[in-house]
Scaffold this motif. Structure first.
Motif, short mmCIF file in Angstrom:
data_model
loop_
_atom_site.label_atom_id
_atom_site.label_comp_id
_atom_site.label_asym_id
_atom_site.label_seq_id
_atom_site.Cartn_x
_atom_site.Cartn_y
_atom_site.Cartn_z
N ILE A 28 -11.81 -0.75 1.94
CA ILE A 28 -11.25 0.17 0.94
C ILE A 28 -9.73 0.21 1.07
CG2 ILE A 28 -11.12 2.58 0.20
CD1 ILE A 28 -14.01 2.90 1.09
N GLY A 29 -9.25 0.43 2.29
CA GLY A 29 -7.81 0.49 2.50
C GLY A 29 -7.12 -0.84 2.31
N GLN A 30 -7.81 -1.93 2.64
CA GLN A 30 -7.19 -3.25 2.56
C GLN A 30 -7.20 -3.83 1.15
OE1 GLN A 30 -9.37 -5.44 5.53
NE2 GLN A 30 -8.61 -4.16 7.21
N ASN A 31 -8.19 -3.46 0.35
CA ASN A 31 -8.33 -4.07 -0.98
C ASN A 31 -7.88 -3.18 -2.12
OD1 ASN A 31 -9.45 -6.34 0.18
ND2 ASN A 31 -11.56 -5.74 -0.22
N THR A 32 -7.68 -1.87 -1.88
CA THR A 32 -7.43 -0.94 -2.97
C THR A 32 -6.02 -0.36 -2.86
OG1 THR A 32 -9.77 -0.34 -2.79
CG2 THR A 32 -8.39 1.02 -4.21
N LEU A 33 -5.35 -0.29 -3.98
CA LEU A 33 -3.99 0.26 -4.00
C LEU A 33 -4.04 1.75 -3.70
CD1 LEU A 33 -2.57 -1.54 -7.17
CD2 LEU A 33 -2.11 -2.10 -4.77
N ALA A 34 -3.18 2.18 -2.79
CA ALA A 34 -3.16 3.59 -2.41
C ALA A 34 -2.48 4.44 -3.48
CB ALA A 34 -2.42 3.76 -1.08
N ASN A 35 -2.97 5.67 -3.61
CA ASN A 35 -2.33 6.67 -4.45
C ASN A 35 -2.09 6.15 -5.88
OD1 ASN A 35 -1.34 9.30 -4.69
ND2 ASN A 35 0.77 8.67 -4.31
N THR A 36 -3.05 5.38 -6.38
CA THR A 36 -2.93 4.76 -7.69
C THR A 36 -4.26 4.89 -8.41
OG1 THR A 36 -1.41 3.13 -6.75
CG2 THR A 36 -2.32 2.66 -8.94
N GLY A 37 -4.25 5.47 -9.62
CA GLY A 37 -5.51 5.60 -10.33
C GLY A 37 -5.31 5.87 -11.81
N VAL A 38 -6.31 5.45 -12.60
CA VAL A 38 -6.36 5.81 -14.02
C VAL A 38 -7.48 6.83 -14.17
CG1 VAL A 38 -5.34 3.75 -14.98
CG2 VAL A 38 -7.76 3.75 -14.45
N TYR A 39 -7.18 7.90 -14.89
CA TYR A 39 -8.04 9.08 -14.92
C TYR A 39 -8.41 9.46 -16.34
CZ TYR A 39 -9.28 14.03 -14.64
OH TYR A 39 -9.90 15.23 -14.77
N ASP A 40 -9.69 9.77 -16.56
CA ASP A 40 -10.15 10.23 -17.87
C ASP A 40 -11.20 11.32 -17.68
OD1 ASP A 40 -8.93 8.27 -19.94
OD2 ASP A 40 -9.77 6.94 -18.41
N GLU A 41 -11.10 12.37 -18.50
CA GLU A 41 -12.07 13.46 -18.47
C GLU A 41 -13.11 13.29 -19.57
OE1 GLU A 41 -10.22 17.30 -18.62
OE2 GLU A 41 -9.04 16.93 -16.81
N PHE A 42 -14.32 13.70 -19.24
CA PHE A 42 -15.42 13.75 -20.20
C PHE A 42 -16.00 15.16 -20.11
CE2 PHE A 42 -14.87 9.42 -18.85
CZ PHE A 42 -15.11 8.62 -19.97
N GLY A 43 -15.28 16.14 -20.65
CA GLY A 43 -15.71 17.52 -20.51
C GLY A 43 -15.65 17.94 -19.05
N ARG A 44 -16.79 18.36 -18.49
CA ARG A 44 -16.83 18.80 -17.10
C ARG A 44 -16.93 17.62 -16.13
NH1 ARG A 44 -21.21 23.66 -17.05
NH2 ARG A 44 -22.45 22.03 -18.04
N HIS A 45 -17.06 16.41 -16.64
CA HIS A 45 -17.19 15.21 -15.81
C HIS A 45 -15.88 14.41 -15.87
CE1 HIS A 45 -21.37 16.35 -16.62
NE2 HIS A 45 -21.11 16.19 -17.90
#
Length: 390
Positions: free
Chosen positions: A233-250
């Motif tokens: 996870i730490g080696q393959n994934t960019l830290a503190n980086t994300g795309v976010y979308d809401e689907f109501g309460r989800h």
């Protein structure tokens, strides 16, 4: 069109990957408008935990098991949810049922474990039930000559099968409407086609942390280099980086993999989000679906008797069902690896958070703008619980 390995992606999928690529190149992330201050009683007040169970967790549809776990006729599995023993079955017509696993005579449990069975016999007095819940054998029938067996089947909970899961509401006289519960997330789950996946295995444990705090670990990548620095996870994934979308309460968060930057140099590569990021869904109230190129982790978290103790059920499904022993062995290794990251990394750190919540003398925690998924979880629950946030 399903976004999966080896198939084209649609415009929506490509746009998600383009958003993640822009963050990867710009070293940015989707953010909330401001920091959020959360009172500690949100996590540690026993009265809040009681309300969570009675007014939320026992009133909304919960994903009890993946459909693939009871895929065949007469398959069944028993699992405990909030202390209730649930018997999940598939009858000879292929219909699923979620039954309370308590004999109507003296309350013993007719079923245990998992397997195939068309009937279940209570170990105390051998009352026998069909896998639809109907009572059909009562030894010493003369002792119950005024009883109508049709009135004494196992209690069935309201349930529906949708999007590769069997959902139920834990209150017998409640209604269930999974489509309304999921709202705009339903079509998203339909595209993922979890019904075609192969169920592989599960592990369950308890941890000394709030169930809400445990959920939050899967809603931000801020901690990746510090908690997961030595794992994939730490080696393959960019830290503190994300795309976010809401689907109501989800919500959905995409955590880009390091190699997503290659698309800037060679746009002929795959724009499938699942090849370029870990795509994680939070399905209110307690379910995490963590998607990878080869499968999906299913993690549900529930309170376990006190505010800062939770039960964690971690299972895994493969995108391509195992067809032979070699595939099953490879999937064993994958599941062991992802479970180790959860158990030995996230849930080694999280009990420290639980201790901080129990013992702290400050009045609130602060959640950063970069923790937008965590903020969403908290604001959704706080609105349900009537807790003021600042």
């Amino acid at each position: 069109m399903t976004a999966s390995i080896g198939t084209p992606v649609n415009n929506r999928d490509e746009e998600l990957t383009r958003r993640a690529l822009a963050h990867a190149i710009g070293k940015t992330t989707d953010m909330a408008e401001r920091e959020l201050r959360v009172p500690l009683h949100y996590y540690r007040d026993p009265k809040v935990t009681e309300v969570e169970e009675s007014q939320i967790l026992r009133r909304v549809p919960l994903a009890i098991v993946p459909s693939a776990q009871v895929a065949g006729v007469n398959d069944y599995v028993v699992r405990s949810v909030l202390g209730d023993s649930l018997l999940v079955t598939r009858d000879r017509h292929g219909h699923s049922h979620v039954l309370l696993n308590y004999c109507r005579h003296r309350g013993a449990m007719p079923a245990c474990g998992s397997g195939k069975a068309s009937r279940f016999v209570c170990p105390y007095h051998a009352w026998s039930y069909r896998n639809t819940g109907e009572l059909f054998v009562v030894p010493g029938q003369a002792g119950f000559d005024s009883m109508d067996k049709a009135d004494y089947g196992l209690v069935e909970l309201p349930s529906q099968e949708r999007h590769g899961f069997i959902w139920a509401v834990l209150t017998a006289d409640a209604d269930i409407d999974v489509d309304t519960h999921l709202g705009t997330l339903g079509p998203e789950l339909e595209l993922l086609d979890y019904a075609s996946y192969g169920y592989h295995g599960e592990k369950e444990f308890q941890s000394q942390v709030s169930w809400k705090g445990a959920l939050e670990a899967f809603a931000e990548g801020y901690h990746f280099p510090f908690v997961h620095g030595e794992s994939v996870i730490g080696q393959n994934t960019l830290a503190n980086t994300g795309v976010y979308d809401e689907f109501g309460r989800h919500h959905r968060i995409g955590f880009p993999f390091n190699w997503i930057r290659n698309l800037a140099e060679d746009p002929s590569g795959s724009w499938d989000p699942h090849m370029n990021m870990g795509v994680i869904y939070w399905i209110y109230p307690n379910l995490i679906l963590a998607n990878s190129p080869v499968g999906v982790e299913i993690i549900d978290m529930l309170p376990a008797g006190e505010p800062t103790r939770c039960t964690v059920r971690h299972s895994w499904m493969s995108r391509v069902p195992a067809e032979n022993d070699e595939m099953r062995a490879n999937y064993d290794l994958i599941f062991e690896g992802v479970h180790a990251a959860v158990r030995d990394e996230d849930f080694v750190m999280l009990p420290q958070c639980g201790e901080g919540v129990r013992r702290a003398q400050h009045d609130h925690m602060i959640i950063g703008r970069n923790e937008i998924g965590v903020q969403h979880m908290i604001t959704v629950f706080a609105a349900e619980l009537g807790i003021a946030l600042t």
